[in-house]
Scaffold this motif. Structure first.
Motif, short mmCIF file in Angstrom:
data_model
loop_
_atom_site.label_atom_id
_atom_site.label_comp_id
_atom_site.label_asym_id
_atom_site.label_seq_id
_atom_site.Cartn_x
_atom_site.Cartn_y
_atom_site.Cartn_z
N TYR A 61 24.77 -15.76 32.95
CA TYR A 61 25.83 -14.90 33.75
C TYR A 61 26.68 -14.45 32.29
CZ TYR A 61 25.09 -17.53 37.67
OH TYR A 61 25.24 -18.47 38.77
N ALA B 104 33.77 -10.41 43.77
CA ALA B 104 34.96 -9.03 42.70
C ALA B 104 33.85 -8.02 43.26
CB ALA B 104 34.08 -9.52 41.91
N TRP C 276 30.75 -7.82 43.26
CA TRP C 276 30.11 -7.12 41.84
C TRP C 276 28.02 -7.43 42.80
CZ3 TRP C 276 25.41 -9.66 40.16
CH2 TRP C 276 24.40 -9.62 38.80
N THR C 277 27.03 -7.12 41.99
CA THR C 277 25.56 -6.79 42.95
C THR C 277 25.12 -6.57 42.06
OG1 THR C 277 25.99 -4.69 44.12
CG2 THR C 277 26.71 -6.19 45.27
N GLU C 278 23.48 -6.87 42.65
CA GLU C 278 22.16 -6.95 41.16
C GLU C 278 22.54 -5.54 41.18
OE1 GLU C 278 20.71 -8.67 39.24
OE2 GLU C 278 21.55 -10.68 39.55
N GLU D 16 24.88 1.12 37.41
CA GLU D 16 26.11 1.39 36.50
C GLU D 16 25.00 1.25 34.53
OE1 GLU D 16 29.72 -0.37 34.65
OE2 GLU D 16 28.86 -1.71 36.93
N ALA E 124 25.17 -3.58 39.48
CA ALA E 124 24.83 -3.30 37.63
C ALA E 124 23.58 -2.27 37.34
CB ALA E 124 24.77 -4.68 37.31
N LYS F 179 27.99 -9.92 33.94
CA LYS F 179 28.64 -11.22 34.40
C LYS F 179 29.53 -11.81 34.40
CE LYS F 179 24.07 -11.94 36.98
NZ LYS F 179 23.48 -12.75 37.81
N ALA G 29 33.63 -7.40 31.91
CA ALA G 29 32.81 -8.39 32.95
C ALA G 29 33.81 -8.80 34.43
CB ALA G 29 32.34 -10.25 32.62
N PRO G 30 33.13 -9.00 35.89
CA PRO G 30 33.53 -9.40 36.72
C PRO G 30 34.32 -10.83 36.65
CG PRO G 30 31.67 -9.32 36.82
CD PRO G 30 31.65 -9.09 35.89
N LEU H 100 31.63 -14.19 42.17
CA LEU H 100 30.97 -12.58 41.31
C LEU H 100 30.87 -12.21 42.58
CD1 LEU H 100 28.09 -13.76 39.41
CD2 LEU H 100 30.07 -12.36 38.44
N GLU H 101 30.97 -12.99 44.34
CA GLU H 101 30.48 -11.53 45.13
C GLU H 101 32.16 -11.30 45.98
OE1 GLU H 101 29.30 -12.90 49.63
OE2 GLU H 101 29.06 -14.34 48.56
#
Length: 230
Positions: free
Chosen positions: A73, A205, A207-209, A215, A212, A78, A43-44, A202-203
């Protein structure tokens, strides 16, 4: 007598007398105590909670904010969530020994039970409190032999205290619950404030919906190809 000696001695002597085995001295040793972890190891964002099983604010966090954090989360990949115990008193140490008696598989379930029943099991004399914790362990599926072994493990008590002291000194933990979010310390807070910090991390790192979502099918396709080749 310092806190380490007091907690170790009272734990070993009290548990030993309750179970009917002699208490014995152990040399102070350092041992690798495994972190209890929930969530995707990749997880990020990493969150470490420092909590005491006898802390009412920790019990409240478990019953409220944590449930939303887990659903939104941890379970969604996440956040990697690490739970580390803090020992301000011998009863918190006893509860930790019972929770860890179930291993990684049962730890978080027992933790939830210990916090939910905090007002009940913390009542009474030491022998009664130990019996209360034992009842929680049995309700979680631990047998008498396992509980006996865990409750009389003076070396484990020493190692847990050493582990706690090392963690607390490194992360400057003075109260509970405390949180390390991506290496930054925070005190207790409302869910909305917690979620805002997690979203910001998360931003950072990347990470975006959308990422994900893209992926997941790629991983599924890779697994399918592996199956075909087998």
């Amino acid at each position: 007598m310092n806190r380490r000696q007091y907690l170790t001695a009272t734990t070993a002597m009290a548990f030993a007398s309750i179970i009917g085995v002699p208490a014995f001295a152990q040399d102070e040793t350092e041992s690798l105590i495994p972190d209890m972890v929930l969530g995707d190891p990749d997880a990020p964002v990493e969150v470490i909670e420092y909590a005491s099983f006898t802390c009412p604010h920790c019990a409240n966090f478990e019953a409220n904010q944590f449930k939303e954090i887990k659903a939104n989360y941890i379970d969604t990949g996440k956040v990697r969530f690490v739970f580390r115990e803090v020992y301000f008193d011998r009863y918190g140490l006893w509860a930790s020994m019972i929770a860890r008696c179930g291993g990684q598989m049962r730890f978080f379930g027992i933790t939830e039970m210990v916090f939910a029943k905090q007002r009940e099991w913390t009542q009474g004399e030491p022998a009664q409190i130990a019996a209360n914790l034992r009842s929680i362990g049995k309700a979680a599926g631990l047998d008498d032999a396992s509980l006996d072994a865990c409750m009389q493990d003076a070396e484990m008590a020493q190692n847990l205290i050493s582990w706690y002291e090392t963690n607390a000194e490194r992360d400057n933990i003075e109260g509970t619950p405390s949180f390390m979010i991506q290496g930054q310390k925070y005190s207790n807070m409302a869910y909305d404030d917690f979620a805002k910090i997690l979203d910001e991390e998360l931003e950072k790192a990347g990470w975006t919906e959308e990422a994900a979502t893209e992926e997941a099918p790629a991983e599924a396709d890779a697994e399918g190809e592996e199956t075909k080749t087998e």
